[in-house]
Design an enzyme around this catalytic site. Structure first.
Site, PDB file in Angstrom:
ATOM      1  N   TRP A 169       0.799  -1.216   0.000  1.00 20.65           N
ATOM      2  CA  TRP A 169       0.000   0.000   0.000  1.00 20.65           C
ATOM      3  C   TRP A 169       0.835   1.271   0.000  1.00 20.65           C
ATOM      4  CZ3 TRP A 169       1.647   2.609   4.178  1.00 20.65           C
ATOM      5  CH2 TRP A 169       2.082   1.886   5.301  1.00 20.65           C
ATOM      6  N   ASN A 170       2.090   1.188   0.435  1.00 15.65           N
ATOM      7  CA  ASN A 170       2.816   2.436   0.690  1.00 15.65           C
ATOM      8  C   ASN A 170       3.273   3.134  -0.592  1.00 15.65           C
ATOM      9  OD1 ASN A 170       4.629   0.211   0.416  1.00 15.65           O
ATOM     10  ND2 ASN A 170       6.281   1.448   1.286  1.00 15.65           N
ATOM     11  N   ASP A 195      -2.322  -4.170  -3.015  1.00 15.67           N
ATOM     12  CA  ASP A 195      -2.946  -4.072  -1.701  1.00 15.67           C
ATOM     13  C   ASP A 195      -4.302  -3.388  -1.826  1.00 15.67           C
ATOM     14  OD1 ASP A 195      -2.103  -4.155   1.423  1.00 15.67           O
ATOM     15  OD2 ASP A 195      -3.380  -2.404   1.020  1.00 15.67           O
ATOM     16  N   GLY A 244       6.819  -6.289   0.927  1.00 11.45           N
ATOM     17  CA  GLY A 244       6.030  -6.191   2.143  1.00 11.45           C
ATOM     18  C   GLY A 244       6.874  -6.476   3.367  1.00 11.45           C
ATOM     19  N   SER A 245       6.241  -6.944   4.427  1.00  4.21           N
ATOM     20  CA  SER A 245       6.936  -7.170   5.689  1.00  4.21           C
ATOM     21  C   SER A 245       7.813  -8.420   5.622  1.00  4.21           C
ATOM     22  CB  SER A 245       5.923  -7.325   6.823  1.00  4.21           C
ATOM     23  OG  SER A 245       5.224  -8.551   6.707  1.00  4.21           O
ATOM     24  N   GLU A 266      11.307  -7.905  -1.497  1.00  3.03           N
ATOM     25  CA  GLU A 266      11.844  -6.709  -0.839  1.00  3.03           C
ATOM     26  C   GLU A 266      11.056  -6.529   0.440  1.00  3.03           C
ATOM     27  OE1 GLU A 266      11.432  -2.292  -0.487  1.00  3.03           O
ATOM     28  OE2 GLU A 266      12.128  -2.534  -2.562  1.00  3.03           O
TER      29      GLU A 266
END
Length: 529
Positions: A169-170, A195, A244-245, A266
């Site tokens: 989303w970022n 997302d 993502g995380s 990433e």
């Protein structure tokens, strides 16, 4: 210190909305049967509803992969020059349609308009780079054969097939499109799962790709949460690109590993910016603001640790804190703001909890540290902490928000040790007037990218070079040659001429071994590879 201020001219009382007809037109491209309940998104700028979106089931994802696979064969057979032309047209379309794209990026992510423009520029740069340089990277390559003249080896790059992209989303525009661009150029089809909070932006980019001439079916879009939609993309495509995380990235790696399918990841970062004793203070202060608070710190490569040499610490820190305290915060769709909003209530809660935890254990807030509901429901002031220790969550955990911790060091070696004292290794930044010295310091930092006299934009924008993480920050690279060839299978086709690699007629195995031994020695003496 003065509180962080808001410029009232940048915060008009406005109700943001996306035309429902526009939403219907964009979501018409989504593969969704209607079996799953629709999802509703809101804008972090005001908290108001933004759009109602279809949700793709796992069966819908399987259908999308099948449609993509059918379209991929014709796309792979399309001349490479024609595939590159699509990217060049996309370059122009992204720049020409930037007002609409900027609005969507801001509405979905909450970031300031200047930070949203980074995404537009990135898409154009990546499209142009791979359109111009990609064909040479994909060209057939001749390699030395087993025997000079008699053996001819040619390396080909065949497309993987259907590439699955699960984007976050970022950076709803950049990370949805910039990974798809090289995959498409290489002759793959793509199934994209953006997302939910970035879906409209991603769909607008897909619309521009269609206008640029990408054939129907080559790029399929599915919408929905990580489970089941994102997981189905991971489970059914021929290669997976995930951003993502780290926790989710590990699960993606496990799933693709079981299928022996390639993956690039990433993931998270706890990035350090080091200001050396000889740094230009004015440039370093301005650069630190960009490095720490770009996209409100919701950037995997932003700096969360600000390490300053003791010789200039007492001069640098007051300048930096004063500059941060004057940052303009806004939730307006206008140019001129220094920082926007966080994306969600969960993100705001995590940021504030990191600050509260640090303060409760002895850290000092030099500026910021508070939420600003007068500007927006999810706005938190850019925050500078001093006295952070290992007992505090923000020392080692990724905050992913506008919080930076200050650290004083007495040498370059101490700065490098602190930069490496983390499980992550994504990005770093070194500031010095001696670039050669900066490169030497960078060589000791365990990070996939290191910027000298810039926070993150230099390495990120140099798309001819690879970008990615070490340690728990990921696998593989985007950008550069590797960012394209990862979407291909290398195939070696070697042709043997005149005689085979075996004993000649009537020659014994021992005689062949002697002859080959002599030939190998001659080849070495002639310095042949």
């Amino acid at each position: 210190m003065a509180d962080v201020i808001a410029d009232p001219e940048l915060d008009p009382a406005a109700t943001y909305a996306v035309d429902p007809a526009r939403v219907r037109a964009l979501t018409a491209r989504v593969i969704a049967s209607g079996d799953e309940p629709e999802m509703r998104t809101s804008t972090p700028l005001t908290g108001a509803p933004l759009a109602t979106l279809p949700v793709s089931s796992a069966r819908d994802v399987v259908k999308a992969v099948g449609l993509a696979r059918a379209a991929q064969r014709g796309w792979a057979a399309t001349a490479l020059s024609e595939r590159a032309d699509v990217l060049l047209r996309l370059h122009d379309l992204v720049l020409d349609h930037q007002p609409d794209l900027l609005d969507l990026v801001q509405l979905e992510s909450g970031k300031a308009r200047g930070h949203a423009f980074e995404e537009v520029a990135d898409c154009a740069i990546v499209a142009r780079h791979y359109a111009r340089r990609g064909p040479a990277m994909l060209a057939d390559t001749r390699h030395p054969g087993a025997f000079p003249l008699l053996t001819q080896a040619v390396e080909h790059h065949r497309p993987k097939g259907v590439v699955g992209i699960v984007s976050p989303w970022n950076y709803p525009l950049s990370l949805a499109v910039s990974d798809a661009i090289p995959a498409l150029l290489a002759g793959n089809a793509v199934v994209l799962r953006p997302d939910p909070q970035g879906s409209l932006t991603a769909l607008a980019a897909v619309e521009l790709l269609a206008q640029a001439g990408l054939p129907d079916g080559v790029l399929q879009v599915v919408l929905g949460p990580g489970d089941p939609t994102g997981q189905a993309v991971v489970d059914h495509t021929d290669y997976v690109s995930f951003t993502g995380s780290t926790a989710t990235g590990r699960r993606v790696a496990e799933a693709t590993g079981r299928r022996l399918v390639g993956v690039s990841l990433e993931l998270g970062g706890k990035n350090t910016m080091y200001v050396a004793a000889d740094a230009n203070l004015r440039r370093a202060v301005d650069g630190a603001v960009r490095a720490c608070f770009g996209s409100a710190g919701q950037l995997c490569i932003s700096a969360e640790r600000l390490v300053v040499h003791t010789d200039i610490y007492d001069e640098f820190v007051p300048r930096f804190v004063e500059r941060v305290s004057r940052m303009r915060l806004s939730t307006g769709l206008h140019w001129g703001a220094d920082m926007g909003s966080l994306v969600s209530a969960d993100q705001k809660a995590k940021v504030l909890s990191h600050v509260e935890d640090a303060v409760s254990k002895g850290a000092r807030v030099l500026t910021g540290g508070k939420e600003r509901p007068d500007i927006g429901p999810l706005v938190v002031e850019p925050t500078v902490l001093e006295g952070v220790t290992a007992a505090m969550a923000c020392r080692d955990e990724e905050t992913f928000g506008p919080v930076v911790s200050l650290y004083r060091v007495r040498s370059d070696d101490e700065a490098v040790r602190l930069a490496n004292d983390t499980e992550y290794g994504l990005n770093a930044s070194v500031w010095t007037c001696d670039v050669r010295r900066g490169r030497a310091i960078a060589a000791g930092i365990q990070a996939g990218t290191v910027n000298v006299n810039e926070g993150y934009a230099a390495a990120w924008g140099s798309v001819g070079a690879p970008m990615g993480g070490m340690k728990s920050s990921g696998l593989g690279r985007r950008h550069g040659r590797e960012g394209l060839l990862k979407y291909t299978e290398s195939q070696n086709v070697s042709a043997q001429h005149l005689i085979g690699i075996a004993p000649f007629a009537g020659m014994s195995d021992q005689g062949f071994a002697r002859a080959l031994t002599g030939a190998l020695k001659v080849m070495k003496s002639l310095r042949m590879p």
